[in-house]
Design an enzyme around this catalytic site. Structure first.
Site, PDB file in Angstrom:
ATOM      1  N   HIS A  28       0.851  -1.195   0.000  1.00 16.52           N
ATOM      2  CA  HIS A  28       0.000   0.000   0.000  1.00 16.52           C
ATOM      3  C   HIS A  28       0.882   1.239   0.000  1.00 16.52           C
ATOM      4  O   HIS A  28       1.921   1.276   0.636  1.00 16.52           O
ATOM      5  CB  HIS A  28      -0.890   0.009   1.244  1.00 16.52           C
ATOM      6  CG  HIS A  28      -2.098   0.880   1.076  1.00 16.52           C
ATOM      7  ND1 HIS A  28      -3.284   0.405   0.572  1.00 16.52           N
ATOM      8  CD2 HIS A  28      -2.285   2.195   1.303  1.00 16.52           C
ATOM      9  CE1 HIS A  28      -4.161   1.394   0.520  1.00 16.52           C
ATOM     10  NE2 HIS A  28      -3.576   2.501   0.961  1.00 16.52           N
ATOM     11  N   ASP A  86     -13.762   3.060   7.196  1.00 16.41           N
ATOM     12  CA  ASP A  86     -12.737   3.764   6.410  1.00 16.41           C
ATOM     13  C   ASP A  86     -13.303   4.214   5.076  1.00 16.41           C
ATOM     14  O   ASP A  86     -12.974   5.300   4.597  1.00 16.41           O
ATOM     15  CB  ASP A  86     -11.502   2.890   6.189  1.00 16.41           C
ATOM     16  CG  ASP A  86     -10.525   3.596   5.258  1.00 16.41           C
ATOM     17  OD1 ASP A  86     -10.046   4.683   5.637  1.00 16.41           O
ATOM     18  OD2 ASP A  86     -10.305   3.119   4.135  1.00 16.41           O
ATOM     19  N   ARG A 133     -12.956  12.684   4.189  1.00 19.18           N
ATOM     20  CA  ARG A 133     -11.692  13.424   4.344  1.00 19.18           C
ATOM     21  C   ARG A 133     -11.257  14.041   3.017  1.00 19.18           C
ATOM     22  O   ARG A 133     -10.704  15.138   2.989  1.00 19.18           O
ATOM     23  CB  ARG A 133     -10.592  12.476   4.858  1.00 19.18           C
ATOM     24  CG  ARG A 133     -10.776  12.100   6.315  1.00 19.18           C
ATOM     25  CD  ARG A 133      -9.889  10.914   6.695  1.00 19.18           C
ATOM     26  NE  ARG A 133      -8.500  11.128   6.400  1.00 19.18           N
ATOM     27  CZ  ARG A 133      -7.687  10.197   5.873  1.00 19.18           C
ATOM     28  NH1 ARG A 133      -8.130   8.984   5.606  1.00 19.18           N
ATOM     29  NH2 ARG A 133      -6.430  10.481   5.625  1.00 19.18           N
ATOM     30  N   SER A 136      -6.493   4.608   8.422  1.00 10.87           N
ATOM     31  CA  SER A 136      -7.140   4.295   7.151  1.00 10.87           C
ATOM     32  C   SER A 136      -6.416   3.143   6.452  1.00 10.87           C
ATOM     33  O   SER A 136      -7.031   2.147   6.053  1.00 10.87           O
ATOM     34  CB  SER A 136      -7.114   5.558   6.273  1.00 10.87           C
ATOM     35  OG  SER A 136      -7.414   5.264   4.943  1.00 10.87           O
ATOM     36  N   LYS A 188      -7.622  -1.254   6.622  1.00  5.36           N
ATOM     37  CA  LYS A 188      -7.919  -2.016   5.394  1.00  5.36           C
ATOM     38  C   LYS A 188      -6.960  -3.189   5.241  1.00  5.36           C
ATOM     39  O   LYS A 188      -7.352  -4.291   4.861  1.00  5.36           O
ATOM     40  CB  LYS A 188      -7.767  -1.117   4.160  1.00  5.36           C
ATOM     41  CG  LYS A 188      -8.885  -0.137   3.997  1.00  5.36           C
ATOM     42  CD  LYS A 188      -8.706   0.687   2.745  1.00  5.36           C
ATOM     43  CE  LYS A 188      -7.552   1.644   2.864  1.00  5.36           C
ATOM     44  NZ  LYS A 188      -7.825   3.011   2.456  1.00  5.36           N
TER      45      LYS A 188
END
Ligand code: URA
Length: 435
Positions: A82, A161, A168, A183, A187
């Protein structure tokens, strides 16, 4: 408990207790806490911050807001990757097929664009028919057969999220360390991989602009992942200019394909290799970074990584013809060239400004429901450290609307800092952080 009291508490800079964080996240998920109260809370968090304990509680509450996926039906050590978000960041499109071609099962959940940065889900939409809405069975089946599956965030996976991310994005509350850590890690922990590799960006185009903040974010996420029993590592990478030369959805997909064909820009290759090496080592496919890089170079040279991209696109319902003929991607009606006004050296390209210029062209969302134009974007003709003469192209803007093109061109022109003396470009790879 009342959400308003919690907002006041955070506004005064006090720590929220574990049960208060759970109350806030479950109330926001089930709709009993409305967007306007949650946006006041996220803004208070932006000003007052959260402690490590609060951040860990926030992450676990968001993970537990939905299903935690069981990937035990997938053979091998599943590795997820990520990025904290950058401009021109098409790394996943190169990395996922590359390591999958080398036998690492990639079971990945990706997001759409956030703020001035792009998202993998939007880029994958450039392949006609491609779907990221996979059932759990198809997801597992595809990883077992093709070696790779990328899903969008389903309604049942970290739904807190999903709602917060979209909120956001349009309330100016993206760039806060605990919100980003919560966040990303909620996930990653919910999506069931055995190991997690994080690309933490720093510099002007990153959410964490200062190097020390990027290190703190990386350490926070590595510690949350490790505590939750996952092998976790981070690489701090530079975002003081866009990554590669293409910014904008279909342009970035084309650059990713070029990279898989061995014609990629040097900075993108460095990021892909640094992250890919961690993934190959976690999956016990390579003993060290040097061996991993040799393997990745081999999978590019023999085109197995490119073939893997095509297989993956087909497996998720997409048309893979553009993988072999990139002229099939959507094109724009007009282009506009931004030229240098003076001789000198490119000392900095404000990546955030380039990302915002791409949004102005229609390549990003202005509100939660905006449609994006996949064809628009910016091609950089010069990168940091390059010499430039007056009148030489700095960038080419690709758009479909004359007014938007001119507004974006002014912004892109101002993003280039040209100096008389050459400044040594900042590193692409700053540091590796292991548990
Ligand atoms: N990526 C995410 O998934 N969340 C963030 O907050 C930032 C980047």
């Amino acid at each position: 408990m009342r959400m308003c009291d919690l907002i006041l508490k955070k506004k005064r800079g006090e720590e929220l207790a574990t049960d208060e964080i759970k109350f806030m996240i479950s109330g926001y998920t089930d709709g009993s806490i409305p967007d306007y109260q949650m946006s006041a809370m996220t803004m208070a968090i932006c000003f007052q911050g959260m402690s490590r304990r609060e951040t860990a509680d926030l992450t676990l509450a968001m993970r537990d807001s939905g299903d935690v996926i069981d990937l035990s039906a997938i053979r091998g050590i599943k590795v997820d990757k990520h990025s904290t978000g950058g401009v021109g960041d098409k790394t996943t499109l190169v990395l996922a097929p590359l390591v999958a071609a080398l036998g690492v099962p990639v079971a990945k959940m990706s997001g759409r664009g956030l703020g001035h940065t792009g998202g993998t889900i939007d880029k994958l939409a450039c392949f006609p028919g491609f779907s990221t809405a996979l059932s759990a069975e198809t997801f597992v089946h595809n990883v077992n057969t093709v070696g790779i599956a990328i899903a969008g965030q389903t309604a049942s996976l970290a739904p807190a999220d999903k709602k917060l991310y979209a909120l956001r994005d349009v309330t100016g509350t993206v760039d806060q360390m605990s919100l980003i850590a919560g966040s990303i890690m909620s996930k990653k922990l919910a999506s069931g991989s055995d190991a997690i590799v994080l690309d933490v960006k720093t510099g002007n185009g990153a959410f964490m602009k200062r190097y020390e903040d990027a290190v703190a974010l990386a350490e926070e996420m590595v510690s949350i992942g490790t505590l939750a029993g996952k092998k976790t590592a981070a690489v701090i990478t530079g975002m003081d200019q866009p990554l590669g030369c293409a910014v904008g959805n279909s342009l970035e997909v084309i650059e990713a394909i070029d990279t898989l064909c061995g014609r990629g820009p040097e900075d993108l290759k460095q990021v892909v290799f640094a992250l890919g090496a961690r993934m190959l080592m976690f999956a016990e496919r390579a003993a060290d970074e040097a061996a991993a890089v040799r393997m990745m170079e081999g999978a590019i040279a023999d085109k197995s990584a490119l073939q893997k991209l095509a297989e993956f696109v087909e497996a998720q319902g997409g048309d893979s013809a553009p993988v072999y003929d990139t002229s099939l991607f959507p094109t724009v009606k007009q282009t506009l060239v931004v030229n240098a006004r003076s001789d000198g050296f490119v000392n900095r390209i404000l990546a955030e400004e380039i990302g915002t210029a791409c949004m102005q062209l229609g390549g990003g969302r202005e509100n939660k429901d905006s449609e994006i134009d996949l064809s628009v974007g910016i091609i950089l003709k010069k990168k940091n450290g390059d010499a430039v003469s007056a009148g030489e192209p700095l960038a080419v803007l690709c758009g479909n609307d004359e007014k938007k093109l001119h507004a974006a061109a002014n912004r892109a022109a101002a993003a280039f800092e040209i100096g008389k003396e050459r400044k040594e470009p900042d590193p692409v790879i700053y540091r590796r952080i292991d548990a």
